[in-house]
Write an enzyme that holds these catalytic residues in place. Structure first.
Site, mmCIF file in Angstrom:
data_model
loop_
_atom_site.group_PDB
_atom_site.id
_atom_site.type_symbol
_atom_site.label_atom_id
_atom_site.label_comp_id
_atom_site.label_asym_id
_atom_site.label_seq_id
_atom_site.Cartn_x
_atom_site.Cartn_y
_atom_site.Cartn_z
ATOM 1 N N ASP A 11 8.658 28.603 68.685
ATOM 2 C CA ASP A 11 8.057 29.693 67.918
ATOM 3 C C ASP A 11 7.941 29.288 66.449
ATOM 4 O O ASP A 11 8.596 28.341 65.993
ATOM 5 C CB ASP A 11 8.937 30.940 68.081
ATOM 6 C CG ASP A 11 8.365 32.163 67.391
ATOM 7 O OD1 ASP A 11 7.130 32.294 67.315
ATOM 8 O OD2 ASP A 11 9.167 32.995 66.912
ATOM 9 N N ASP A 13 7.400 31.981 63.291
ATOM 10 C CA ASP A 13 8.032 32.921 62.361
ATOM 11 C C ASP A 13 9.515 33.099 62.679
ATOM 12 O O ASP A 13 9.886 33.402 63.817
ATOM 13 C CB ASP A 13 7.332 34.288 62.428
ATOM 14 C CG ASP A 13 5.850 34.191 62.106
ATOM 15 O OD1 ASP A 13 5.438 33.190 61.498
ATOM 16 O OD2 ASP A 13 5.099 35.121 62.464
#
Length: 200
Positions: A11, A13
């Site tokens: 991922d 963020d």
């Protein structure tokens, strides 16, 4: 996927990127806006979290793994799509851009591991592989993730879960069904729910 390389999704963020720092900076620039991340510069302006770039490169160069960036967009914000792409090129290079996947449905991607700071909300709870919950007690930072994969990426390229990690990933207790069911787009609400730790 038996016999193939270990497929790892990462991922962006709060995992590769310091979203909170960038949001605070953006808020200072646009104090009157409820959603300052809607303005250009938010996503390209994120700094990498400590250890993120070195560990990603190590995983990416490992002979037993295939690594992809799997990030959910803020669908209301067109800037985030192009700026996330530009961030990847800036910090990881153009070759990694080719392995960038932007989707709000992370469960549609097949693989062995997903490194994410959320246990659900964008399909993480329906991902068929194992979730590495970044920021949890087991995986508080990139050093712990690196240590895990030193063991998990066995010489034959399998995704076997060995040693101390057997009980963790093979536990009968998992994320409860109600966790994150009504979660809104976190980018717009500036909410970062505390992830429930998956017990071992």
């Amino acid at each position: 996927m038996k016999g193939s390389k270990t497929i790892i999704y990462v991922d962006m963020d709060h995992v590769l990127c310091d979203y909170e720092e960038a949001w605070a900076r953006q808020k200072a620039l646009f104090p009157d806006l409820e959603f300052p991340q809607s303005q250009p510069g938010m996503y390209i302006g994120m700094n990498p979290l400590p250890g993120a770039i070195d560990t990603y490169r190590w995983l990416n160069d490992h002979p037993n793994s295939d690594v992809y960036i799997l990030t959910a967009p803020s669908v209301y914000n067109s800037h985030c799509y192009s700026e996330k792409r530009d961030w990847v090129e800036k910090y990881l290079g153009l070759s990694v851009v080719k392995n960038l996947i932007i989707t709000p449905h992370k469960n549609l991607n097949e693989g062995h591991y997903l490194i994410d700071d959320m246990a659900s909300g964008k399909g993480q709870d329906r991902f068929k592989g194992s979730l590495i919950l970044f920021g949890s007690k087991k995986f508080p930072d990139w050093t712990s993730v690196h240590t895990f994969f030193e063991e998990a990426l066995t010489p034959d390229g399998s995704s076997a879960k060995v040693g101390q990690w057997d009980s963790f990933f093979n536990s009968d207790v998992g994320v409860t069904e109600d966790f994150g069911l009504d979660q809104q787009d976190r980018d717009w609400l500036n909410m970062k729910p505390a992830g429930r730790e998956i017990p071992d």
